[in-house]
Design a protein around this motif. Structure first.
Motif, short mmCIF file in Angstrom:
data_model
loop_
_atom_site.label_atom_id
_atom_site.label_comp_id
_atom_site.label_asym_id
_atom_site.label_seq_id
_atom_site.Cartn_x
_atom_site.Cartn_y
_atom_site.Cartn_z
N THR A 7 -38.36 19.69 12.23
CA THR A 7 -37.50 18.98 11.31
C THR A 7 -36.61 20.00 10.65
O THR A 7 -36.94 21.19 10.61
N GLN A 8 -35.48 19.60 10.10
CA GLN A 8 -34.51 20.56 9.58
C GLN A 8 -34.55 20.69 8.07
O GLN A 8 -33.87 21.51 7.50
N SER A 9 -35.32 19.84 7.37
CA SER A 9 -35.29 19.85 5.92
C SER A 9 -36.13 20.98 5.36
O SER A 9 -37.01 21.51 6.01
N GLN A 10 -35.85 21.30 4.10
CA GLN A 10 -36.63 22.33 3.41
C GLN A 10 -36.75 21.93 1.95
O GLN A 10 -35.76 21.60 1.30
N ARG A 11 -37.99 21.90 1.44
CA ARG A 11 -38.17 21.57 0.03
C ARG A 11 -37.72 22.73 -0.83
O ARG A 11 -38.02 23.88 -0.54
N PRO A 12 -37.01 22.46 -1.95
CA PRO A 12 -36.52 23.56 -2.79
C PRO A 12 -37.66 24.35 -3.44
O PRO A 12 -37.47 25.50 -3.80
N ASP A 13 -38.85 23.74 -3.58
CA ASP A 13 -39.95 24.44 -4.23
C ASP A 13 -40.91 25.05 -3.21
O ASP A 13 -41.98 25.51 -3.57
N ASP A 14 -40.56 25.07 -1.94
CA ASP A 14 -41.43 25.58 -0.89
C ASP A 14 -40.67 26.65 -0.12
O ASP A 14 -39.57 26.39 0.37
N PRO A 15 -41.22 27.87 0.00
CA PRO A 15 -40.50 28.91 0.71
C PRO A 15 -40.42 28.68 2.21
O PRO A 15 -39.67 29.34 2.90
N LEU A 16 -41.21 27.73 2.73
CA LEU A 16 -41.20 27.45 4.17
C LEU A 16 -40.41 26.18 4.45
O LEU A 16 -40.24 25.32 3.59
N PHE A 17 -39.96 26.04 5.70
CA PHE A 17 -39.47 24.75 6.13
C PHE A 17 -40.59 23.73 5.98
O PHE A 17 -41.77 24.07 6.09
N ASP A 18 -40.23 22.47 5.77
CA ASP A 18 -41.25 21.42 5.69
C ASP A 18 -42.15 21.47 6.92
O ASP A 18 -43.36 21.24 6.83
N VAL A 19 -41.57 21.72 8.04
CA VAL A 19 -42.31 21.92 9.29
C VAL A 19 -41.62 23.03 10.06
O VAL A 19 -40.42 23.28 9.88
N PRO A 20 -42.34 23.74 10.92
CA PRO A 20 -41.68 24.80 11.71
C PRO A 20 -40.59 24.22 12.61
O PRO A 20 -40.72 23.10 13.12
N GLN A 21 -39.55 24.97 12.79
CA GLN A 21 -38.45 24.57 13.67
C GLN A 21 -38.60 25.25 15.03
O GLN A 21 -38.96 26.43 15.10
N ILE A 22 -38.31 24.51 16.09
CA ILE A 22 -38.30 25.07 17.44
C ILE A 22 -36.87 24.95 17.96
O ILE A 22 -36.29 23.87 17.94
N ALA A 23 -36.32 26.08 18.42
CA ALA A 23 -34.95 26.08 18.94
C ALA A 23 -34.92 26.78 20.29
O ALA A 23 -35.68 27.73 20.52
N ALA A 24 -34.06 26.29 21.19
CA ALA A 24 -33.85 26.98 22.45
C ALA A 24 -33.10 28.28 22.18
O ALA A 24 -32.18 28.33 21.35
#
Length: 261
Positions: A7-24
């Motif tokens: 997923t592409q979102s990121q919580r402002p209070d979390d240093p990590l992406f909401d979920v890991p991103q996988i990209a080619a």
């Protein structure tokens, strides 16, 4: 609670992406990112994931490598494995909270003597001024606690150590220094590097060690540092460092390593 990938979102209070991103990445690679920038949590996740992939490889993955907050997986584009790797990778990512996963086994704490005097530390005064403290206090703070090898890169065996406290978020130079010596201790953006070879840099040289992180004559121990290792610098005088250097032609420079439990 586990995190599901991509997923592409990121919580402002979390240093990590909401979920890991996988990209080619090109035709033969996939990149897993835990954060767009650096954080200790994202680095822990990257180190833990890579260690897990090395211990239990996904079929078809030929190589992995790690960066500050990401892991790269390479496969043979001639083999029809991309979708199978993606599926297996999604399962791995969903199976654990990687930001809280254990760091790799076999880590070591390196104790490295370093001089912060005179020509060994041409930029110490400037970075101390930028931090608003005296040079002696700057050395004391930088040497106060171990820092983690976040990743290796730029030159063989060269590790990026961090993260230092926020006051050391000092930017790189506007212009390159033509060369710093092997063993130079340089600082920028809350990180330290022990230079593995003489090279140009945009970082600030604040000290020098006699330690050689890259030792091609040592076979399996060619690279002294591994990602996840820790470094503690110990101040010595310039004259003492030169004595250490003269007495230790093997490149250890008085350094010693101890296992991290």
């Amino acid at each position: 609670m586990t995190r599901r990938p991509e997923t592409q979102s990121q919580r402002p209070d979390d240093p990590l992406f909401d979920v890991p991103q996988i990209a080619a990445l090109g035709i033969d690679g996939l990149l897993v990112r835990f954060r767009a920038g650096e954080s200790m949590e994202a680095n822990r996740a990257a180190l833990a994931l890579r260690a897990a992939l090395e211990a239990d490889p996904i079929t078809g993955v030929q190589e992995t490598s790690g960066a500050l907050a990401s892991v790269y997986l390479r496969f043979d584009p001639a083999m029809d494995v991309r979708e199978a790797i993606l599926s297996a990778l999604r399962e791995r990512l969903a199976a654990a909270d990687w930001a809280r996963a254990p760091l790799p086994q076999g880590r070591r704490l390196w104790h490295v003597p370093a001089s912060f005097e005179g020509g060994d530390a041409p930029d110490l005064g400037a970075i101390a001024d930028a931090a608003g403290i005296a040079p002696e206090e700057a050395v004391a703070q930088i040497c106060a606690a171990p820092v983690r090898a976040l990743a290796l890169g730029f030159a063989p065996g060269q590790a990026y150590f961090g993260m230092l406290p926020a006051r050391w978020d000092i930017p790189r130079r506007a212009a390159l220094v033509p060369a710093v010596p092997r063993g130079a201790i340089v600082l920028a953006v809350r990180q330290l590097i022990v230079f593995a070879a003489t090279a140009p840099t945009g970082w600030h040289q604040i000290g020098r060690s006699a330690f050689q992180p890259f030792r091609p004559s040592r076979g399996d121990e060619t690279f002294a540092f591994r990602a996840g290792d820790e470094l503690r610098l110990h101040p010595v005088g310039g004259a003492e460092l030169r004595e250490i250097e003269a007495d230790d032609p093997g490149g250890m420079g008085g350094a010693r390593a101890e296992p991290i439990a």
